[in-house]
Design a protein around this motif. Structure first.
Motif, PDB file in Angstrom:
ATOM      1  N   GLY A 251      -6.854   5.025   2.767  1.00 20.16           N
ATOM      2  CA  GLY A 251      -6.170   3.862   3.349  1.00 20.16           C
ATOM      3  C   GLY A 251      -5.254   3.194   2.336  1.00 20.16           C
ATOM      4  O   GLY A 251      -4.163   2.719   2.684  1.00 20.16           O
ATOM      5  N   ARG A 252      -5.675   3.172   1.069  1.00 24.28           N
ATOM      6  CA  ARG A 252      -4.828   2.556   0.029  1.00 24.28           C
ATOM      7  C   ARG A 252      -3.540   3.352  -0.160  1.00 24.28           C
ATOM      8  O   ARG A 252      -2.472   2.794  -0.351  1.00 24.28           O
ATOM      9  CB  ARG A 252      -5.604   2.443  -1.293  1.00 24.28           C
ATOM     10  N   VAL A 253      -3.649   4.682  -0.114  1.00 19.55           N
ATOM     11  CA  VAL A 253      -2.456   5.532  -0.246  1.00 19.55           C
ATOM     12  C   VAL A 253      -1.513   5.270   0.931  1.00 19.55           C
ATOM     13  O   VAL A 253      -0.300   5.110   0.766  1.00 19.55           O
ATOM     14  CB  VAL A 253      -2.848   7.033  -0.302  1.00 19.55           C
ATOM     15  N   VAL A 254      -2.111   5.183   2.137  1.00 22.82           N
ATOM     16  CA  VAL A 254      -1.309   4.936   3.346  1.00 22.82           C
ATOM     17  C   VAL A 254      -0.569   3.602   3.234  1.00 22.82           C
ATOM     18  O   VAL A 254       0.622   3.504   3.531  1.00 22.82           O
ATOM     19  CB  VAL A 254      -2.220   4.969   4.603  1.00 22.82           C
ATOM     20  N   GLU A 255      -1.277   2.567   2.752  1.00 17.14           N
ATOM     21  CA  GLU A 255      -0.633   1.243   2.589  1.00 17.14           C
ATOM     22  C   GLU A 255       0.555   1.333   1.646  1.00 17.14           C
ATOM     23  O   GLU A 255       1.602   0.735   1.876  1.00 17.14           O
ATOM     24  CB  GLU A 255      -1.632   0.254   1.992  1.00 17.14           C
ATOM     25  N   GLN A 256       0.385   2.099   0.569  1.00 21.72           N
ATOM     26  CA  GLN A 256       1.483   2.212  -0.398  1.00 21.72           C
ATOM     27  C   GLN A 256       2.684   2.938   0.215  1.00 21.72           C
ATOM     28  O   GLN A 256       3.831   2.509   0.047  1.00 21.72           O
ATOM     29  CB  GLN A 256       0.983   2.953  -1.646  1.00 21.72           C
ATOM     30  N   TYR A 257       2.413   4.021   0.933  1.00 24.93           N
ATOM     31  CA  TYR A 257       3.513   4.722   1.632  1.00 24.93           C
ATOM     32  C   TYR A 257       4.209   3.763   2.604  1.00 24.93           C
ATOM     33  O   TYR A 257       5.423   3.690   2.653  1.00 24.93           O
ATOM     34  CB  TYR A 257       2.965   5.904   2.438  1.00 24.93           C
ATOM     35  N   ASN A 258       3.386   3.037   3.394  1.00 21.78           N
ATOM     36  CA  ASN A 258       3.964   2.117   4.388  1.00 21.78           C
ATOM     37  C   ASN A 258       4.880   1.104   3.717  1.00 21.78           C
ATOM     38  O   ASN A 258       5.981   0.828   4.198  1.00 21.78           O
ATOM     39  CB  ASN A 258       2.858   1.368   5.144  1.00 21.78           C
ATOM     40  N   LEU A 352      -4.943  10.588  -4.796  1.00 18.26           N
ATOM     41  CA  LEU A 352      -3.501  10.708  -5.052  1.00 18.26           C
ATOM     42  C   LEU A 352      -3.069   9.448  -5.815  1.00 18.26           C
ATOM     43  O   LEU A 352      -3.258   8.325  -5.337  1.00 18.26           O
ATOM     44  CB  LEU A 352      -2.737  10.834  -3.722  1.00 18.26           C
ATOM     45  N   ALA A 353      -2.509   9.649  -7.002  1.00 21.70           N
ATOM     46  CA  ALA A 353      -2.224   8.506  -7.888  1.00 21.70           C
ATOM     47  C   ALA A 353      -1.056   7.666  -7.361  1.00 21.70           C
ATOM     48  O   ALA A 353      -0.098   8.217  -6.815  1.00 21.70           O
ATOM     49  CB  ALA A 353      -1.883   9.038  -9.284  1.00 21.70           C
ATOM     50  N   PRO A 354      -1.126   6.331  -7.539  1.00 24.08           N
ATOM     51  CA  PRO A 354      -0.041   5.451  -7.067  1.00 24.08           C
ATOM     52  C   PRO A 354       1.323   5.879  -7.625  1.00 24.08           C
ATOM     53  O   PRO A 354       2.323   5.825  -6.918  1.00 24.08           O
ATOM     54  CB  PRO A 354      -0.445   4.076  -7.609  1.00 24.08           C
ATOM     55  N   GLU A 355       1.352   6.341  -8.887  1.00 29.51           N
ATOM     56  CA  GLU A 355       2.660   6.734  -9.445  1.00 29.51           C
ATOM     57  C   GLU A 355       3.207   7.997  -8.751  1.00 29.51           C
ATOM     58  O   GLU A 355       4.424   8.164  -8.628  1.00 29.51           O
ATOM     59  CB  GLU A 355       2.623   6.897 -10.975  1.00 29.51           C
TER      60      GLU A 355
END
Ligand SMILES: Cc1ncc(COP(=O)(O)O)c(C=O)c1O
Length: 366
Positions: A251-258, A352-355
């Motif tokens: 969910g955190r990865v999805v939020e970052q993509y969004n 999957l790393a934020p960077e």
């Protein structure tokens, strides 16, 4: 380092070793042992459904589900072409005929109205797919099933852990099939399951997945071999303990993509469904009128060793083996064809790393 569209999560190594340690004493490695039993019970409790039957993969679960109902050979099953080819093969390999209806543009799931228009006296079942974990219009399909007395089988391969108003995806339709393939949110390396309410199916499905053997000296059905091993079940028991954390991390990865991709002209994101708690199984993006085509975005990412997936492309009704059917060929399902020609699922996994997410978005946007 290469970034693939997905990367399997694994439990803590010591935890898995503890889970399988007893197998060195029991030497009971498959054929419905203790781990198998424990996982079925744990999944019934988690999904809130009376019965879960495990299989060695999702495909054989679906094939066996259709076989269990003894649907008349040559009967038609209305389904979506916007799916993994396993869905369509499960129908055909049972001697049934897939009939392809188009999808809803807002969530890419099978359109109940289009299904209704294709129901004839030859129709024997409806097989919708919860695409990317996005739930079908389950109320409309329930009404259709009742009105036309047709069983509804959900291909819920993507929808493990998804709930609608607190009710799990297992509870919709006559049966739901989950895939526990290594790439899924919850996995048993290879694996799958059927979830259902009907008591009389328990024995039948258990027989069918074990060569049709009913007892030591009785073969009741023409079955196959689709049993889940104890090692697979042990992996499932470990992964079930970390499922909530897995979904949160995704969910955190999805939020970052969004945050990076929302509101850009020509980029269509999946968004959320009202009342649905998602499992963040996939991150589909449709490039429709964007400055780069889907294939150009794919190539730009691949050039940087980032491998997204054209998923689902091609449509299953446009594959060689289905094109000649009456509803074969992508022109018969134009909305599905439009999405399939423009969609990419971006890399998405728990660690999957934020960077890396930023790097992927930079390549898409710049
Ligand atoms: C929609 C869909 N149906 C069926 C399957 C088949 O599941 P399995 O790979 O566990 O056999 C998959 C697998 O990815 C899938 O995505």
């Amino acid at each position: 380092m290469r970034i693939n569209v997905t990367r399997s999560s694994l439990p803590d190594f010591e935890e898995f070793c503890r889970e399988i340690q007893g197998l060195w004493d029991s030497r009971w490695l498959t054929n419905m042992g203790d781990k198998h039993q424990a996982l079925e019970e744990a999944l019934e409790a988690y999904l809130g459904i009376p019965h879960v039957t495990l299989f060695t993969n999702g495909h054989l679960a679906l094939e066996t589900a259709l076989a269990a109902l003894h649907l008349p050979k040559g009967g038609e099953v209305i389904t979506t072409p916007y799916t993994f080819v396993s869905t369509t093969h499960a129908i055909s390999r049972n001697g049934l005929v897939p009939v392809f209806a188009d999808i809803k543009p807002e969530d890419y799931t099978l359109d109940p109205e289009k299904v209704k228009a294709l129901i004839t006296e030859k129709t024997v079942a409806i097989l919708p797919v919860h695409v990317y974990g996005r739930l079908c219009d389950v109320e409309a399909f329930e009404a259709l099933g009742k009105a036309y007395k047709l069983p509804i089988f959900y291909d819920a391969a993507h929808a493990f852990g998804v709930t609608k108003e607190g009710v799990s995806s297992a509870c919709f339709g006559d049966m739901a099939m989950y895939s526990f393939h290594a790439t899924k949110v919850f996995h048993t390396i290879e694996g799958g399951a059927l979830a259902y309410r009907e008591d009389s199916l328990v024995q039948l499905l258990n027989d069918l997945k074990n060569f049709g053997i009913r007892g030591p000296e009785e073969v009741a059905y023409i079955g196959g071999n689709a049993k889940m091993s104890e090692f697979q079940a042990a992996m499932g028991l470990c992964n079930l303990r970390q499922l909530e954390e897995e979904i949160q991390k995704r969910g955190r990865v999805v939020e970052q993509y969004n945050a990076r991709l929302a509101g850009r002209e020509g980029i269509i994101l999946a968004g959320t469904q009202p009342g649905v708690s998602p499992n963040h199984a996939y991150y589909p993006v449709v490039f429709d009128g964007y400055k780069y085509s889907r294939d150009e975005v794919f190539d730009r990412l691949a050039f940087q060793d980032i491998v997204p997936r054209k998923y689902f492309y091609p449509l299953t009704n446009d594959s060689e083996c289905y094109r000649s059917l009456p509803t074969g060929g992508k022109d018969k399902t134009p909305l599905a064809a439009h999405v399939a020609d423009r969609v990419l699922t971006l890399p998405l996994y728990a660690d999957l790393a934020p960077e890396d997410v930023d790097r992927i978005c930079d390549i898409i946007l710049k």
